[in-house]
Write an enzyme that holds these catalytic residues in place. Structure first.
Site, mmCIF file in Angstrom:
data_model
loop_
_atom_site.group_PDB
_atom_site.id
_atom_site.type_symbol
_atom_site.label_atom_id
_atom_site.label_comp_id
_atom_site.label_asym_id
_atom_site.label_seq_id
_atom_site.Cartn_x
_atom_site.Cartn_y
_atom_site.Cartn_z
ATOM 1 N N ASP A 26 0.811 -1.214 0.000
ATOM 2 C CA ASP A 26 0.000 0.000 0.000
ATOM 3 C C ASP A 26 0.842 1.261 0.000
ATOM 4 O O ASP A 26 2.039 1.247 0.321
ATOM 5 C CB ASP A 26 -0.964 0.015 1.187
ATOM 6 C CG ASP A 26 -0.253 0.028 2.536
ATOM 7 O OD1 ASP A 26 0.761 -0.689 2.674
ATOM 8 O OD2 ASP A 26 -0.701 0.750 3.450
ATOM 9 N N ASP A 62 8.592 4.816 -0.999
ATOM 10 C CA ASP A 62 7.970 4.108 0.121
ATOM 11 C C ASP A 62 6.768 3.297 -0.354
ATOM 12 O O ASP A 62 5.652 3.794 -0.327
ATOM 13 C CB ASP A 62 7.552 5.124 1.183
ATOM 14 C CG ASP A 62 7.092 4.503 2.476
ATOM 15 O OD1 ASP A 62 7.278 3.284 2.644
ATOM 16 O OD2 ASP A 62 6.543 5.226 3.312
ATOM 17 N N GLU A 93 -0.192 -1.025 5.690
ATOM 18 C CA GLU A 93 0.877 -0.625 6.610
ATOM 19 C C GLU A 93 0.822 0.857 6.923
ATOM 20 O O GLU A 93 1.236 1.288 7.999
ATOM 21 C CB GLU A 93 2.236 -0.990 6.007
ATOM 22 C CG GLU A 93 3.422 -0.836 6.948
ATOM 23 C CD GLU A 93 4.032 0.563 6.960
ATOM 24 O OE1 GLU A 93 4.839 0.844 7.868
ATOM 25 O OE2 GLU A 93 3.706 1.366 6.058
ATOM 26 N N GLU A 94 0.317 1.651 5.963
ATOM 27 C CA GLU A 94 0.374 3.104 6.099
ATOM 28 C C GLU A 94 -0.754 3.698 6.940
ATOM 29 O O GLU A 94 -0.856 4.914 7.061
ATOM 30 C CB GLU A 94 0.365 3.761 4.714
ATOM 31 C CG GLU A 94 1.564 3.425 3.821
ATOM 32 C CD GLU A 94 2.845 4.117 4.267
ATOM 33 O OE1 GLU A 94 2.847 4.733 5.347
ATOM 34 O OE2 GLU A 94 3.840 4.039 3.532
ATOM 35 N N GLU A 138 11.812 -0.984 3.568
ATOM 36 C CA GLU A 138 11.521 0.429 3.816
ATOM 37 C C GLU A 138 12.632 1.313 3.216
ATOM 38 O O GLU A 138 13.779 0.872 3.098
ATOM 39 C CB GLU A 138 11.412 0.688 5.319
ATOM 40 C CG GLU A 138 10.209 0.057 5.988
ATOM 41 C CD GLU A 138 8.909 0.777 5.678
ATOM 42 O OE1 GLU A 138 8.938 1.836 5.016
ATOM 43 O OE2 GLU A 138 7.854 0.277 6.093
ATOM 44 N N HIS A 176 6.049 9.889 1.041
ATOM 45 C CA HIS A 176 4.764 10.550 1.293
ATOM 46 C C HIS A 176 4.676 11.962 0.692
ATOM 47 O O HIS A 176 3.696 12.665 0.947
ATOM 48 C CB HIS A 176 4.446 10.628 2.792
ATOM 49 C CG HIS A 176 4.405 9.304 3.470
ATOM 50 N ND1 HIS A 176 4.030 9.156 4.792
ATOM 51 C CD2 HIS A 176 4.677 8.044 3.033
ATOM 52 C CE1 HIS A 176 4.097 7.879 5.135
ATOM 53 N NE2 HIS A 176 4.489 7.186 4.069
#
Length: 359
Positions: free
Chosen positions: A77, A101, A131-132, A160, A334
């Site tokens: 995700d 990411d 996960e986010e 990561e 992000h």
């Protein structure tokens, strides 16, 4: 009319695979199309792997009887798209949501799991969902509850973003709400009330004066932080507020337990009503484990502390040494400008290939 299924070429170069993964939107909770594509590609292109589908998580593993098993883990995700899908290539840089990411890390791991039919170590690939977002929905937690045997390993590597460095362990995180109360009144007659926002000033003063601890663990320097991350109070422009809530986040070094962290925050904010809203323990570096030491040696880098919380903490809680290693830049994660250098993907793939093919 539904969109046609996506076809991924896992045996292509990992840069092209990264772009293909980015081009399939997979915002948290909407990973099904990407999970379907990955599962189909593994089934058709990697017959040497045993497959498992769990929700929107895809798992694959070898059963070669090697003395050591290495688990490669990554989340499918991303955060919400910011007008940065599909991907685009500009010279030596690939742009798009998830490039850093962590679809570049997923591409490297998935490519190698499919391409290496006779690795020196048994390999487990774990690609999971959600996960986010909030921890309760994290797909890795679901796998731990429902398919614990698939998580057995001598070393777990999380893809990561680390800019190709080994980032060891991770910080723990604790979030609390400090609440102050007053008495509501008309702001024209403010002396009849008690302002709850004003009453929160000492909370902010203590946080502003806080001196963060630094600690060295296995040669990795962790710096803690205690910050106000949100403040809420007030009901109207002409009312003295009777409630104010300050959300405080404590990022703590992994030598503290959750109970130690709770006690520390309670001490710093003594006298204020605190409500815990989120908590997760950190993970010690674990560099003394032979499998971890072997991977560090293969990278030729000096490990550094991981700032932030990652799922290495879940593996550490299971007694499995875990490290963060991926080609992306964590500072770009992000962001609207999220990107990854093409060379970083190639280099990370080469490092991981060497480790997986040498006993």
């Amino acid at each position: 009319m539904s969109a046609p299924p996506v076809t991924l070429d896992l045996l292509a170069d990992p840069v092209s695979l990264t772009a293909a993964l980015v081009d399939v939107p997979s915002v948290s909770g909407n990973e099904e199309a990407l999970a379907d594509a990955v599962q189909a590609a593994l089934a058709s292109q990697a017959p040497h792997l045993e497959l498992l589908r769990s929700g929107q998580a895809v798992l694959a593993r070898t059963r070669l009887g090697r003395p050591r098993r290495v688990l490669l883990a990554g989340h499918l995700d991303t955060v919400p798209i910011a007008d940065n899908v599909p991907s685009r290539r500009d010279g030596a840089t690939l742009y798009g949501c998830g490039t850093s990411d962590m679809k570049s890390g997923v591409a490297v791991m998935t490519h190698l799991a499919a391409a290496l039919t006779e690795p020196a170590h048994d390999v487990t690939l774990v690609l999971y969902d959600c996960e986010e977002i909030e921890s309760a929905r994290n797909g890795l937690g679901r796998l731990e509850r429902e398919h614990r045997d698939w998580l057995e390993a001598d070393l777990a590597l999380l893809g990561e973003p680390t800019s190709g460095q080994v980032e060891a362990g991770c910080q723990g995180t604790l979030r609390v709400v400090a609440r102050t109360e007053g008495r509501r009144a008309h702001s024209a007659r403010s002396w009849l009330g008690e302002n709850a926002i004003h009453a929160a000033a000492p909370v902010l003063a203590r946080l502003a004066a806080y001196e963060a601890r630094e600690v060295d663990i296995d040669g990795c320097r962790y710096r803690e932080g205690l910050q106000a991350v949100k403040i809420a109070g007030g009901v109207a422009g002409n009312v003295v507020p009777d409630v104010c809530e300050v959300t405080v986040n404590f990022r703590f070094a992994p030598d503290r337990s959750l109970d130690d962290a709770r006690a520390h925050v309670a001490d710093v904010l003594a006298g204020f009503a605190l409500t815990e809203t989120d908590a997760a323990p950190g993970a010690l570096p674990g560099l003394g484990a032979p499998a971890a030491a072997g991977f560090v040696a293969a990278t030729g880098t000096t490990p550094v502390a991981k700032y932030g919380w990652t799922d290495v903490a879940r593996f550490a809680a299971l007694g499995i040494p875990a490290l963060n290693f991926g080609p992306g830049d964590p500072n770009l994660a992000h962001t609207r400008e999220e990107s990854v250098p093409v060379g970083a993907i190639v280099e990370a793939c080469d490092v991981l290939r060497i480790y997986l093919t040498h006993a």
